[in-house]
Scaffold this active site. Structure first.
Site, PDB file in Angstrom:
ATOM      1  N   LYS A   1       5.693   2.666   6.901  1.00 21.21           N
ATOM      2  CA  LYS A   1       5.168   4.031   6.833  1.00 21.21           C
ATOM      3  C   LYS A   1       5.298   4.728   8.175  1.00 21.21           C
ATOM      4  O   LYS A   1       4.526   4.462   9.087  1.00 21.21           O
ATOM      5  CB  LYS A   1       3.693   4.013   6.388  1.00 21.21           C
TER       6      LYS A   1
ATOM      7  N   LYS B   1       2.998   0.519   9.931  1.00 24.51           N
ATOM      8  CA  LYS B   1       2.950   1.977  10.068  1.00 24.51           C
ATOM      9  C   LYS B   1       3.082   2.337  11.533  1.00 24.51           C
ATOM     10  O   LYS B   1       2.520   1.672  12.398  1.00 24.51           O
ATOM     11  CB  LYS B   1       1.624   2.476   9.476  1.00 24.51           C
TER      12      LYS B   1
ATOM     13  N   ASP C   1      -5.565   1.873   6.149  1.00 22.19           N
ATOM     14  CA  ASP C   1      -4.654   2.069   7.274  1.00 22.19           C
ATOM     15  C   ASP C   1      -5.398   1.701   8.548  1.00 22.19           C
ATOM     16  O   ASP C   1      -6.109   2.515   9.129  1.00 22.19           O
ATOM     17  CB  ASP C   1      -4.177   3.526   7.346  1.00 22.19           C
TER      18      ASP C   1
END
Lengths: 280, 320, 479
Positions: free
Chosen positions: B256, B220, B156
Site C-alpha cells: 500500500k 505500507k 494500519d
C-alpha cells in the site's frame, strides 16, 4: 705496460633478465668507425623475438602493478648505474661511430638525464592525461591513462644509446614492458646498457633487447599479435607503410617521434573511463 | 493468532540472531539503478481502453482516507458515502477499497458504511500511536484492540522508526508480532514504515522483509504526514520484496503506497509498477491499495472525460 | 486481472520524407545518379530512395570541404565557430520530435530510446563541443594545436544521428570541415541534419553529406584530399581502413566492435544488476558495439540470478518501434537478422541452451526475440564473436580472478561491466579489466564529457571529453 691479452666481451641478447645467445646461432660482424673488427653480436631471429615477447608478456602484470613511485625510483636507479659506467659507453660510442669524445660524453650525459626526466613522469601521468568528467547524471566518472601491455621498439641507427633510451623509457615508465631492437650498426652500447639494467632493480623481462637487422625483424614486430604497440621511430619513413599494414591485423598502436615528450608516453597508453552511480 | 505468525514461514525462529542473519542476506539496493528503473516505467503510455481499465482498478484500490485532528462525525460520514458511490450520478463507478480513519472514528465509519450500502467496504484504522509510534506497548495494544472492537477490519500500524534506525530490529519485529496477535483473524494487518524517515532503499527493503516475516498482510509506505512518501522507487523496492517473498514462501503480501499520489497519472504509474515488478497477480484490491484522499476525485474526473470525450470540471464532482 | 497496454503509437505527422534524396554538398542538396531504397525495418515499407555516392560525388564533397576549410572555417575564430555549434544544438532540440520519429522509422529502434537517448544526447554533444571551440588552448593538448583540415567520417546504422553528432561536433569545434557518409540503411536523419546546417546558416561546405554504401565509404577513405578518417563500425572494416591509410599521411580514429563482459558478483545489488544486464544487451536491440553480450556470473548465485533474469525478460515488450511502450524494436536489416540467426544456430549446434520468453513477433519486418544462451564457455562462437543483436551468452565463474580472466579473454576491449557492492572489489576489477569503458553498477551510459573508446581490436582513439578532441588535432592521433 704488460703484454696482457685483454678479455673481449661476448655481446649477447637480453631476454627475460638473462643474456642468452640467439637461438639461431647467427651473428654478424660489427666494425669500428675505422673498419676494424670489434665484435660478433647476435643476429636475432624471429624466434628470439617470439621468446622476448613471452618474457615481456609475463613481466607485464608485475611491472604494471608496481607503484608509480617505485617505477620512478627504479628509473633513477638505472640512471645511477649508467652514470657509474659512463666511460664504458663513451668508449663504445667513440669506437663504433668515430665521434669526438666531447660528443660521445654529451650523448651519455643526455641519456642519463633523459632517464631521470622520465623517472619523474611516472607519478604525474594521471594528472596530465586523466580527468574527472562532469556527466549529466548521478555518476562519478573519471578517466585515467593506463599502460597498454607489450610494446615493440625499433630504435634508430643513431644516436645508438640516446636513441634507444629515448624510445624505451617513455614506453615502460607507464607500466608497459618492451622488446627493443637496437641500432644494427652500433648495437654494443645497447647490450652494455642491458648490463646496466641487469644490475639495476628493474625486474627481468620489462626491457628485452635484441640485436640484428631491422629490415628482417621489424615486419615480425609489426605482425606479432601479442605486441600491442610499436614505436617505429627508428624505421625509415618509406618503410613505415608496410609495417603499419602488417600492424593492422591486431590494430597495433604504431607511432613515431622525433623528440622526447610526454606525448611519447601517452602514445602507448590507453584511456580508461570508469562510471559509478552516486547514491546512498 | 495465525499460524504464519507463529513459525515466521520457517525462515526465522523469532530470535534476534536469526532475524539479523536473515536480513543480512538481502542484497543491497543501488539507489541510482532503482530510481532509473522507476523513471523508465513512468514513461509507459497508458491510453484508451487500458487507461479506462486502470482508472476503475485504481478506484477500487483506493483506501479513502481522512486523518486529521479536525475530523468529525460529519466529515467521516460524508467520506463513507463517497467511498460507496465515488460518482453519485454514475453508479457504474466502482466503490473504493476501504475507508481509512483514526481509531476513534472507526465505529462511526462502520455504522455509516453499513447504512449507505457499503457493508462490503472495510474500515481501516490507523493504530499503534499513529503517526509517530511513540507510546508504550500497552497503549499500542489497547489502541489496536479498541479499533478492532469498534469494527475495524484492517489495522494500519506504524513501526517504531527510532527503534529501527537504532538497530533494535528485534524490538520492531516483536511489536509487529504482538499487534498481529491482537488482530488475530478479525483484522488484516498493514505495517507502515514511514519510508521518508527510513530514508534509504536498503532500509525499505530490510523493513519490508522484517514486517512480512512478522506476519504483516500488507506493507505500507507512509503515514501521509512525512514527505517524501510513496515515491515510485520506494514502491518499486517494496514490490520487489513481495515478489521475492512469494518465491520463498508462496504467500502473497500486499503493498500500500500512501501519501503523495494525488492524480490519475500518479496512480496509473503505480499500477504499471505493480504490473511489471510484482506481476499482474497483485493487480487486485486484495493485494494493492493506494492510500489517498484527493486522488479519488481526479480519477472520477478522468473517467468522466473518457466517457464524455471532453474535459470535466470539479463542479460536477462531489467534494467529500 | 491483466493489464494490457493499448497501442500508444507516436504520430508520424511531424516528419515529411521526400520520395528521393540526393547528397548535401557545398551547402546545397544536389541530385544523385544511382539510388537505392531505404526501408522501415519494422514494416519493410519503402520510405525513400537514397543516392549512392559516386567518385564524382565524393570529389565534389571533398572539394567543397577543402574550399570551406581554406576559405572560411580555418580563418574563423573559435568563438564564432562555437556559435554555429550552439545554433545547431538548439535547432536539434527544437526539432527533437521530428528527429526521433524519423530515426525510429528508418532504424527500427523504439521511439522511447530515440526520444530519450539518441536525440537528446546528440544535441548535448553539440552543446559540449560548442564550448570547446574557443578554448582549445586550454584543453591541455598544447597551445599551438591545429586541425587536420578535411575529415572523412563514416558512421554506422545503430545510432545514426548520435554517431553523426559524435563525429561532426568535435570535428567542427576543432576547426576541421567534414565529409560524412551515413550508413547505407540509415541516411534519413543525416539528411535532416543537413537541413539543420542550412537553418543554422553554417557556411557552405563545412559539413557535406554523401550517402551511399561501402563503395562510397571506400572512396572517402582513399581520397587524397582527405586529411583525417574517423570511422565507427565493424572491426573487419576498421582493419581494411587501417591498411588503406597505412602508407598515407592520413590520421585515423576507429571505434570498432566489442564483446563486453558484464560481471555479476554474488554481493551485487541483484535487482539493479538484472536491470543492468537487460539494458546491457537489449538496449537498441543489442545493436551496440559496447553491448554487455557476455554475462559473466558468479556460479553460487547463477540459478537464482538467471531465474530473475528470465522473469524480467518476460516483461520486455517487443514490437512496433513507434509504440511508446515498446522496449525492443526491429532488427535494422535483413542482412543483420541473418547474421544473428547464423550465430545463434551455431550456439545451438555447439550445445548451448537457448531460451527466449514467449513473444509474438510481427509478420512483416525483421525481428528477433530477446534471447539468452546458458551453458556457454569461452570456446563457444557466441562467446567470442560479436552478434550485434539481442542475444546474451551466459558464462559462470568461481573466483574474482577467473571472472577477470574470462572477461579479458577476447581480442576486443571496448567496455565491461561490474556489479558488486564492495568498493575495493570494484576498483580492483576496474583496474584489471582491459577495456576503455568500465561501467560499475551501471551499464550503457554515455555522455559528451566522458571519453569513449576501446583497447586492442576495439579501435584507436577516444570520442568525447578532452581526450576526444585530440582525435581532431594534429599530432595526437595515429599518424
Amino acid at each position: 705496460m704488460s703484454n696482457r691479452i685483454d678479455i673481449k666481451k661476448t655481446y649477447k641478447l637480453y631476454i627475460g633478465g638473462a643474456f642468452p645467445r640467439t637461438e639461431s646461432g647467427r651473428t654478424y660482424e660489427v666494425k669500428s668507425s675505422k673498419g676494424v673488427f670489434v665484435a660478433n653480436p647476435c643476429l636475432a631471429s624471429r624466434k628470439d623475438l617470439k621468446d622476448a615477447v613471452v618474457a615481456a608478456r609475463s613481466a607485464y602484470p608485475g611491472w604494471n602493478k608496481a607503484t608509480a613511485y617505485n617505477k620512478g625510483q627504479i628509473f633513477y636507479r638505472i640512471a645511477e648505474m649508467l652514470e657509474g659506467r659512463r666511460s664504458q659507453f663513451v668508449d663504445e660510442i667513440i669506437l663504433l661511430t668515430g665521434v669526438t669524445k666531447l660528443k660521445a660524453e654529451k650523448e651519455v650525459s643526455e641519456s642519463i638525464d633523459r632517464l631521470v626526466w622520465y623517472a619523474g613522469w611516472s607519478d604525474k601521468l594521471s594528472a596530465l592525461a586523466g580527468s574527472t568528467n562532469p556527466v549529466a547524471g548521478p555518476y562519478y566518472n573519471f578517466t585515467i591513462p593506463e599502460s597498454m601491455g607489450v610494446v615493440g621498439v625499433i630504435a634508430p641507427e643513431a644516436p645508438s644509446l640516446l636513441g634507444l633510451i629515448d624510445a624505451i623509457a617513455p614506453v615502460i615508465v607507464s607500466g608497459n614492458t618492451c622488446i627493443a631492437l637496437a641500432s644494427s650498426k652500433a648495437p654494443l652500447p645497447a647490450i652494455t646498457f642491458a648490463e646496466v639494467l641487469a644490475t639495476s632493480d628493474l625486474p627481468g623481462g620489462v626491457i628485452n633487447i635484441l640485436t640484428g637487422k631491422s629490415s628482417e625483424l621489424a615486419p615480425w614486430f609489426a605482425s606479432h599479435m601479442d605486441i600491442d604497440g610499436l614505436d617505429i621511430s627508428g624505421v625509415p619513413t618509406k618503410l613505415r607503410g608496410e609495417l603499419r599494414t602488417a600492424g593492422a591485423e591486431n590494430l597495433k598502436r604504431i607511432s613515431s617521434f622525433s623528440a622526447a615528450s610526454p606525448d611519447r608516453i601517452l602514445a602507448f597508453m590507453e584511456a580508461k573511463t570508469v562510471w559509478h552511480p552516486i547514491g546512498n | 493468532m495465525s499460524l504464519v505468525a507463529t513459525n515466521f514461514y520457517g525462515l526465522v525462529d523469532g530470535s534476534d540472531s536469526s532475524l539479523k542473519k536473515f536480513l543480512s542476506t538481502l542484497p543491497g539496493v543501488d539507489q541510482v539503478g532503482a530510481e532509473a528503473r522507476a523513471a523508465m516505467l513512468a514513461t509507459r503510455s497508458i491510453k484508451t481502453t487500458s487507461k479506462r481499465w486502470a482508472i476503475d482498478t485504481a478506484i477500487s484500490m483506493v483506501d479513502l482516507t481522512t486523518l486529521e485532528g479536525a475530523d468529525t462525525r460529519g466529515k467521516v460520514e460524508a467520506l463513507c458515502t463517497k467511498a460507496v458511490r465515488p460518482d453519485p450520478i454514475n453508479l457504474a463507478v466502482p466503490h473504493v477499497g476501504a475507508v481509512c480513519v483514526y481509531n476513534d472514528m472507526v465505529g462511526i465509519a462502520r455504522h455509516h458504511l453499513d447504512l449507505v450500502g457499503g457493508n462490503n467496504i472495510p474500515v481501516a484504522a490507523v493504530s499503534t500511536a499513529f503517526p509517530s509510534g511513540r507510546a508504550s506497548m500497552a497503549v499500542k495494544i489497547q489502541d489496536t484492540s479498541d479499533a478492532i472492537n469498534a469494527g475495524a477490519g484492517e489495522i494500519d500500524m506504524v513501526i517504531d522508526r527510532g527503534a529501527f534506525l537504532s538497530g533494535d530490529l528485534i524490538g520492531v519485529f516483536e511489536e509487529i508480532v504482538k499487534i498481529r496477535e491482537v488482530c488475530g483473524e478479525k483484522a488484516h494487518l498493514k505495517v507502515i514504515f514511514e519510508t521518508g524517515e527510513l530514508v534509504t532503499y536498503d532500509n525499505v527493503r530490510k523493513a519490508s522483509y522484517l514486517a512480512m516475516l512478522a506476519g504483516a498482510d500488507f506493507i505500507k509506505t507512509s503515514t501521509g504526514k512525512v514527505a517524501p512518501a510513496a515515491t515510485p522507487p520506494v514502491v518499486l523496492v517494496m514490490l520487489e520484496a513481495v515478489r521475492d517473498f512469494y518465491a520463498m514462501t508462496k504467500t502473497r503480501i500486499g503493498v500500500k503506497p500512501a501519501g503523495g499520489i494525488r492524480n490519475t497519472k500518479d496512480a496509473i504509474k503505480q499500477l504499471v509498477l505493480v504490473n511489471e515488478i510484482a506481476g499482474p497477480e497483485w493487480l487486485t484490491p486484495a493485494l494493492f491499495r493506494i492510500g489517498a484522499s484527493a486522488l479519488l476525485n481526479d480519477l472520477v474526473m478522468q473517467r468522466m472525460k473518457m466517457d464524455d470525450g471532453y474535459y470535466a470540471s470539479p463542479s460536477y464532482v462531489t467534494i467529500d | 486481472m491483466t493489464f494490457e497496454y493499448a497501442p500508444a503509437p507516436e504520430s508520424r505527422s511531424s516528419v515529411s520524407i521526400s520520395p528521393k534524396y540526393g547528397h548535401f554538398i557545398g551547402g546545397k542538396f544536389v541530385a544523385g545518379t544511382k539510388h537505392f531504397p531505404t526501408i522501415n525495418p519494422a514494416t519493410e515499407e519503402v520510405l525513400s530512395k537514397i543516392a549512392c555516392g559516386t567518385k564524382s560525388d565524393v570529389d565534389a564533397a571533398v572539394k567543397a570541404a577543402r574550399k570551406a576549410y581554406v576559405g572560411t572555417w580555418s580563418k574563423m575564430s573559435g568563438k564564432e565557430r562555437g556559435k554555429y555549434l550552439f545554433r545547431i544544438a538548439r535547432i536539434m532540440q527544437e526539432r527533437a520530435r521530428e528527429f526521433a520519429v524519423l530515426e525510429t522509422l528508418d532504424n527500427g529502434k523504439p521511439i522511447r530510446e530515440s526520444r530519450d537517448v539518441d536525440v537528446p544526447l546528440a544535441a548535448a554533444h553539440f552543446f559540449y563541443h560548442a564550448g570547446w571551440a574557443d578554448k582549445l588552448e586550454y584543453a591541455g593538448l598544447g597551445t599551438s594545436t591545429k586541425p587536420h583540415g578535411v575529415a572523412g567520417q563514416i558512421i554506422p546504422w545503430n545510432f545514426p544521428l548520435l554517431m553523426l553528432a559524435w563525429k561532426v561536433a568535435p570535428a567542427l569545434a576543432t576547426g576541421n570541415t567534414v565529409v560524412l557518409k551515413p550508413a547505407e540503411t540509415t541516411s534519413l536523419t543525416a539528411l535532416l541534419f543537413a537541413q539543420v546546417c542550412q537553418e543554422a546558416e553554417l557556411p557552405a561546405g563545412v559539413v557535406n553529406i554523401v550517402t551511399g554504401d561501402g563503395s562510397t565509404g571506400a572512396l572517402i577513405v582513399n581520397h587524397p584530399g582527405i586529411d583525417k578518417i574517423a570511422f565507427t563500425g565493424s572491426t573487419e572494416v576498421g582493419k581494411i581502413i587501417a591498411r588503406a591509410v597505412a602508407s598515407t599521411k592520413k590520421s585515423v580514429t576507429l571505434e570498432l566492435g566489442g564483446k563486453a563482459a558484464n560481471i555479476v558478483f554474488d554481493d551485487a545489488p541483484i535487482d539493479e544488476a538484472v536491470e543492468g544486464i537487460i539494458n546491457g544487451i537489449f538496449f537498441n536491440q543489442g545493436h551496440v558495439c559496447c553491448a554487455g553480450s557476455r554475462l559473466v556470473l558468479q556460479e553460487n548465485i547463477a540459478d537464482e540470478f538467471l531465474e530473475k533474469l528470465k522473469i524480467r525478460m518476460n516483461k520486455i515488450r517487443v514490437g512496433d518501434p513507434m509504440d511508446k511502450n515498446t522496449d525492443l524494436g526491429a532488427i535494422n536489416s535483413q542482412e543483420q537478422l541473418l547474421k544473428i540467426r547464423e550465430l545463434t544456430i551455431a550456439g545451438d549446434k555447439e550445445g548451448a541452451q537457448r531460451w527466449s520468453p514467449e513473444c509474438a513477433l510481427p509478420s512483416k519486418g525483421f525481428w528477433f526475440p530477446p534471447t539468452i544462451f546458458t551453458g556457454v564457455t569461452q570456446g563457444h562462437r557466441i562467446a567470442r564473436e560479436e552478434i550485434f543483436g539481442p542475444v546474451l551468452s551466459v558464462l559462470t565463474f568461481r573466483t574474482p580472478q577467473e571472472a577477470i580472466d574470462k572477461a579479458n579473454n577476447t581480442p576486443f576491449g571496448l567496455s565491461a561491466g561490474i556489479w558488486s557492492e564492495k568498493g575495493s572489489r570494484i576498483f580492483w576489477a576496474s583496474q584489471q579489466l582491459r577495456a576503455g569503458v568500465i561501467w560499475a553498477n551501471t551499464f550503457n551510459k554515455f555522455d559528451p564529457t566522458s571519453p569513449f573508446g576501446g583497447y586492442k581490436e576495439s579501435g584507436w582513439g577516444r570520442e568525447g571529453g578532452r581526450h576526444g578532441l585530440s582525435a581532431y588535432l594534429k599530432g595526437f592521433s595515429h599518424e
